[in-house]
Each structure stands twice: as C-alpha cells, then as structure tokens.
Design a protein around this motif. Sequence first.
Motif, PDB file in Angstrom:
ATOM      1  N   VAL A  93      38.864 -27.614  11.542  1.00 54.03           N
ATOM      2  CA  VAL A  93      39.814 -27.202  12.569  1.00 54.03           C
ATOM      3  C   VAL A  93      41.071 -26.703  11.873  1.00 54.03           C
ATOM      4  CG1 VAL A  93      41.252 -27.908  14.515  1.00 54.03           C
ATOM      5  CG2 VAL A  93      38.956 -28.859  14.263  1.00 54.03           C
ATOM      6  N   LEU A  94      41.567 -25.557  12.321  1.00 56.71           N
ATOM      7  CA  LEU A  94      42.809 -24.986  11.795  1.00 56.71           C
ATOM      8  C   LEU A  94      43.770 -24.805  12.960  1.00 56.71           C
ATOM      9  CD1 LEU A  94      44.405 -23.704   9.421  1.00 56.71           C
ATOM     10  CD2 LEU A  94      43.391 -21.521  10.083  1.00 56.71           C
ATOM     11  N   ALA A  95      44.936 -25.435  12.848  1.00 60.32           N
ATOM     12  CA  ALA A  95      45.939 -25.355  13.911  1.00 60.32           C
ATOM     13  C   ALA A  95      46.886 -24.189  13.654  1.00 60.32           C
ATOM     14  CB  ALA A  95      46.723 -26.658  13.984  1.00 60.32           C
ATOM     15  N   ASP A  96      46.875 -23.207  14.554  1.00 53.94           N
ATOM     16  CA  ASP A  96      47.849 -22.113  14.534  1.00 53.94           C
ATOM     17  C   ASP A  96      48.892 -22.450  15.594  1.00 53.94           C
ATOM     18  OD1 ASP A  96      49.338 -19.811  14.617  1.00 53.94           O
ATOM     19  OD2 ASP A  96      47.634 -18.441  14.762  1.00 53.94           O
ATOM     20  N   THR A  97      49.913 -23.185  15.183  1.00 55.08           N
ATOM     21  CA  THR A  97      50.886 -23.697  16.150  1.00 55.08           C
ATOM     22  C   THR A  97      51.738 -22.583  16.749  1.00 55.08           C
ATOM     23  OG1 THR A  97      52.425 -24.181  14.325  1.00 55.08           O
ATOM     24  CG2 THR A  97      50.970 -25.956  15.044  1.00 55.08           C
ATOM     25  N   LYS A  98      51.964 -21.505  16.008  1.00 49.31           N
ATOM     26  CA  LYS A  98      52.759 -20.391  16.545  1.00 49.31           C
ATOM     27  C   LYS A  98      52.047 -19.715  17.716  1.00 49.31           C
ATOM     28  CE  LYS A  98      55.274 -19.323  12.283  1.00 49.31           C
ATOM     29  NZ  LYS A  98      55.544 -18.300  11.234  1.00 49.31           N
ATOM     30  N   ALA A  99      50.731 -19.578  17.578  1.00 51.13           N
ATOM     31  CA  ALA A  99      49.941 -18.934  18.634  1.00 51.13           C
ATOM     32  C   ALA A  99      49.464 -19.930  19.686  1.00 51.13           C
ATOM     33  CB  ALA A  99      48.741 -18.214  18.025  1.00 51.13           C
ATOM     34  N   GLY A 100      49.624 -21.218  19.410  1.00 50.72           N
ATOM     35  CA  GLY A 100      49.142 -22.235  20.336  1.00 50.72           C
ATOM     36  C   GLY A 100      47.636 -22.306  20.407  1.00 50.72           C
ATOM     37  N   VAL A 101      46.983 -22.131  19.247  1.00 51.25           N
ATOM     38  CA  VAL A 101      45.519 -22.048  19.193  1.00 51.25           C
ATOM     39  C   VAL A 101      44.976 -22.969  18.105  1.00 51.25           C
ATOM     40  CG1 VAL A 101      43.587 -20.522  18.578  1.00 51.25           C
ATOM     41  CG2 VAL A 101      45.403 -19.691  20.078  1.00 51.25           C
ATOM     42  N   LEU A 102      43.852 -23.583  18.415  1.00 53.99           N
ATOM     43  CA  LEU A 102      43.065 -24.295  17.406  1.00 53.99           C
ATOM     44  C   LEU A 102      41.817 -23.476  17.114  1.00 53.99           C
ATOM     45  CD1 LEU A 102      43.185 -27.909  18.905  1.00 53.99           C
ATOM     46  CD2 LEU A 102      44.630 -26.985  17.073  1.00 53.99           C
ATOM     47  N   TYR A 103      41.658 -23.054  15.868  1.00 54.14           N
ATOM     48  CA  TYR A 103      40.429 -22.380  15.450  1.00 54.14           C
ATOM     49  C   TYR A 103      39.438 -23.441  14.971  1.00 54.14           C
ATOM     50  CZ  TYR A 103      43.070 -18.029  15.628  1.00 54.14           C
ATOM     51  OH  TYR A 103      43.833 -16.968  16.052  1.00 54.14           O
ATOM     52  N   VAL A 104      38.201 -23.317  15.389  1.00 50.55           N
ATOM     53  CA  VAL A 104      37.163 -24.276  15.031  1.00 50.55           C
ATOM     54  C   VAL A 104      36.018 -23.548  14.340  1.00 50.55           C
ATOM     55  CG1 VAL A 104      35.611 -26.082  15.856  1.00 50.55           C
ATOM     56  CG2 VAL A 104      37.763 -25.658  17.063  1.00 50.55           C
ATOM     57  N   ALA A 105      35.695 -23.970  13.120  1.00 50.77           N
ATOM     58  CA  ALA A 105      34.544 -23.414  12.410  1.00 50.77           C
ATOM     59  C   ALA A 105      33.284 -24.109  12.911  1.00 50.77           C
ATOM     60  CB  ALA A 105      34.701 -23.604  10.904  1.00 50.77           C
ATOM     61  N   ILE A 106      32.385 -23.329  13.521  1.00 49.08           N
ATOM     62  CA  ILE A 106      31.178 -23.860  14.146  1.00 49.08           C
ATOM     63  C   ILE A 106      29.974 -23.443  13.307  1.00 49.08           C
ATOM     64  CG2 ILE A 106      29.798 -23.895  16.248  1.00 49.08           C
ATOM     65  CD1 ILE A 106      32.374 -23.029  17.752  1.00 49.08           C
ATOM     66  N   MET A 107      29.325 -24.423  12.665  1.00 45.40           N
ATOM     67  CA  MET A 107      28.267 -24.105  11.711  1.00 45.40           C
ATOM     68  C   MET A 107      26.944 -23.757  12.378  1.00 45.40           C
ATOM     69  SD  MET A 107      28.862 -26.604   8.450  1.00 45.40           S
ATOM     70  CE  MET A 107      28.364 -28.062   9.333  1.00 45.40           C
ATOM     71  N   GLY A 108      26.709 -24.268  13.591  1.00 45.43           N
ATOM     72  CA  GLY A 108      25.411 -24.040  14.211  1.00 45.43           C
ATOM     73  C   GLY A 108      24.459 -25.167  13.875  1.00 45.43           C
ATOM     74  N   ASN A 109      23.295 -24.851  13.375  1.00 42.24           N
ATOM     75  CA  ASN A 109      22.279 -25.880  13.146  1.00 42.24           C
ATOM     76  C   ASN A 109      22.202 -26.380  11.714  1.00 42.24           C
ATOM     77  OD1 ASN A 109      21.529 -25.664  15.836  1.00 42.24           O
ATOM     78  ND2 ASN A 109      19.987 -24.101  15.416  1.00 42.24           N
ATOM     79  N   SER A 110      22.984 -25.830  10.812  1.00 40.54           N
ATOM     80  CA  SER A 110      22.844 -26.185   9.405  1.00 40.54           C
ATOM     81  C   SER A 110      24.174 -26.018   8.678  1.00 40.54           C
ATOM     82  CB  SER A 110      21.775 -25.305   8.742  1.00 40.54           C
ATOM     83  OG  SER A 110      21.773 -25.489   7.342  1.00 40.54           O
ATOM     84  N   ALA A 111      24.340 -26.792   7.595  1.00 42.24           N
ATOM     85  CA  ALA A 111      25.551 -26.704   6.787  1.00 42.24           C
ATOM     86  C   ALA A 111      25.474 -25.609   5.732  1.00 42.24           C
ATOM     87  CB  ALA A 111      25.822 -28.044   6.108  1.00 42.24           C
ATOM     88  N   ASP A 112      24.279 -25.054   5.492  1.00 42.05           N
ATOM     89  CA  ASP A 112      24.175 -24.071   4.405  1.00 42.05           C
ATOM     90  C   ASP A 112      23.240 -22.904   4.696  1.00 42.05           C
ATOM     91  OD1 ASP A 112      21.781 -25.422   4.308  1.00 42.05           O
ATOM     92  OD2 ASP A 112      21.969 -26.065   2.220  1.00 42.05           O
ATOM     93  N   ALA A 113      22.661 -22.859   5.888  1.00 41.16           N
ATOM     94  CA  ALA A 113      21.701 -21.788   6.189  1.00 41.16           C
ATOM     95  C   ALA A 113      22.416 -20.467   6.463  1.00 41.16           C
ATOM     96  CB  ALA A 113      20.846 -22.174   7.391  1.00 41.16           C
ATOM     97  N   LYS A 114      21.848 -19.402   5.948  1.00 47.04           N
ATOM     98  CA  LYS A 114      22.343 -18.059   6.259  1.00 47.04           C
ATOM     99  C   LYS A 114      21.526 -17.519   7.433  1.00 47.04           C
ATOM    100  CE  LYS A 114      24.269 -16.771   1.781  1.00 47.04           C
ATOM    101  NZ  LYS A 114      24.364 -15.712   0.759  1.00 47.04           N
ATOM    102  N   ASP A 115      21.826 -18.092   8.599  1.00 47.07           N
ATOM    103  CA  ASP A 115      21.015 -17.804   9.775  1.00 47.07           C
ATOM    104  C   ASP A 115      21.734 -16.966  10.824  1.00 47.07           C
ATOM    105  OD1 ASP A 115      22.845 -19.670  10.649  1.00 47.07           O
ATOM    106  OD2 ASP A 115      21.388 -21.294  10.871  1.00 47.07           O
ATOM    107  N   GLY A 116      23.018 -16.668  10.600  1.00 50.50           N
ATOM    108  CA  GLY A 116      23.750 -15.809  11.512  1.00 50.50           C
ATOM    109  C   GLY A 116      24.102 -16.426  12.851  1.00 50.50           C
ATOM    110  N   ILE A 117      23.944 -17.756  12.991  1.00 46.19           N
ATOM    111  CA  ILE A 117      24.241 -18.375  14.287  1.00 46.19           C
ATOM    112  C   ILE A 117      25.543 -19.171  14.275  1.00 46.19           C
ATOM    113  CG2 ILE A 117      21.792 -18.469  14.883  1.00 46.19           C
ATOM    114  CD1 ILE A 117      21.911 -21.494  14.402  1.00 46.19           C
ATOM    115  N   GLY A 118      26.264 -19.117  13.164  1.00 43.96           N
ATOM    116  CA  GLY A 118      27.565 -19.770  13.111  1.00 43.96           C
ATOM    117  C   GLY A 118      28.662 -18.870  13.653  1.00 43.96           C
ATOM    118  N   GLY A 119      29.855 -19.436  13.825  1.00 47.13           N
ATOM    119  CA  GLY A 119      30.960 -18.617  14.316  1.00 47.13           C
ATOM    120  C   GLY A 119      32.264 -19.389  14.348  1.00 47.13           C
TER     121      GLY A 119
END
Length: 274
Positions: free
Chosen positions: A39-65
């Motif tokens: 989680v990255l807090a951008d307090t100026k923008a009032g936004v929390l960015y969340v890194a969402i891995m999907g189904n795996s911690a290391d797969a190059k499956d294109g389903i993360g975001g």
Amino acid sequence: MIKYLCLSVMILLGLNLNAQHKLEKLWETDSIINMPESVLADTKAGVLYVAIMGNSADAKDGIGGIGKLDMSGKVINLDWVTGLNSPKGMGIYKNRLYVADVTDVVVIDIARAKVELTIPVAGSGFLNDLTISDKGIVYVSDSKTKKIHRIINDKDEVYMENIDGLNGLKAVGDQLFIAGGGKNLLKADASKSMVKIAGLPQGGDGIEPIGNGDWLFSAWGGYIYYVYADGRNELLLDTHLQKINTADIGYDPAKKVVYIPTFFKKSVIAYQLK
C-alpha cells in the motif's frame, strides 16, 4: 527514604508504560482485493494505491494490477491499472507511479492511468520493494538475487549486492534504509557504507520512517514493530495466529495512520499509531 524510593520507581514505571506505542484499528475493507502486497499512501491526492498480485507472488500471468482506495478505505477502482503480473513495491515521483513487477519496473502515468514505460531489470528474479529519492533515483530490491538495483533516467544498474533477507527499502535524503542482512534494519550512506540500526525478531517486509528517527517495521507473517532510533523495538501488532499477513505497509506521517495489506486475507486494514 524507602517510601520515597518506591514512589519514584512507580512513577518511572508509569512513565515507561505511557511511552509504549500501540495501534488502534480504524477500518478494514471487505475481503475483495486479490492478494494485496503493498500500500502506498498519496496523502496530497487523498489516495491509497494498492499493488494487487492476483493469484501468485511471482507469475508473469498478466492478471495483476494497481487499485485505488480513498483514505477511509472506500474502493475507488480496484482495476485502475490492469495487465501487470505480480506487482509489489511502489513509489511516486512527479506524475509517475513506479511499480516493482517481478523482473521489470513498470512506470504508470498517474493522470492518464496508463503504463507509459516498462523497464526490464537485467538479471533480476524477484523484484520486491521500491523507493524513490527526492532526486528521482529509483531503488528496487531483488529478494532472489540479493541485489539492490538503481534506476536513473530510466536505465537500471546494480547498486548493491549480497544482502541476505533483502526486502524493504526507503530512501531518505542521500541515505538508503534496508530491511535485510537477516532480520535487521540497515542504513547505507551515499558511499554504500552500511551500518546496522536494529535487530528484529522477524525478517522485514515494509519499513516506514515515523519522522523523528524512529521506524515502523512489518514482518510478512503477521507482525508490526516500532523501532527506535537507538535500536530498541516494541511489538505493536501480532496477527500470525489469525493468519492475517502484514506485508508492505503504507504510512501517513501527518495523521500517523498505518495501512496494512493482508495478502491472503484479501483486505487492507488501517490502524492509528498512538
């Protein structure tokens, strides 16, 4: 004399108890975030960015975001940027969001919510945390190869090597703070000379400066520690028996709020630091 001595000891003990820090839960999202790692807090923008891995911690499956929450935990858009693999550490510099994504650093134009550049990190195997200096220098840890890479003007190079247990990074001025070397919080200066700040009971994941020389230190298994500048530490949170992970935390230094991605529990939890 004995009466006064006992009273003095009791007062000192009371002061020590008052000095203990603690976390008080503020909110938790529903379990709808597919393996949030950072989680990255951008307090100026009032936004929390969340890194969402999907189904795996290391797969190059294109389903993360990358997803977006507001500062109260309300979902803005969990599909803000899609098509990544297993994204983890993040950092913001100017209008760009940099993301560690297995063997690449992905650069997102924040205003357009579009990937504008993918930087392959040569020889990398498991890029984990990422931090950016106030000069725009990007540092990214590779937990598999035990290396820290540095990216300047979108070009990568190996910066430091042979760091066991390497994960969390935080650039502060010309210093780089590192969760690594076993179960330690380390500090490297501009000449790469490294010193140990503290030894912890668990290996680190996320590290965040409090702003007074002290630190927050998360361990993935379910632990959050308060680390003093002199190396002492306090256990603030232990959720390992509930199987609630505490991965790469975010922090709002002004409001003293800690944001915890719970990994397999699929939520983000916010705590007030007191």
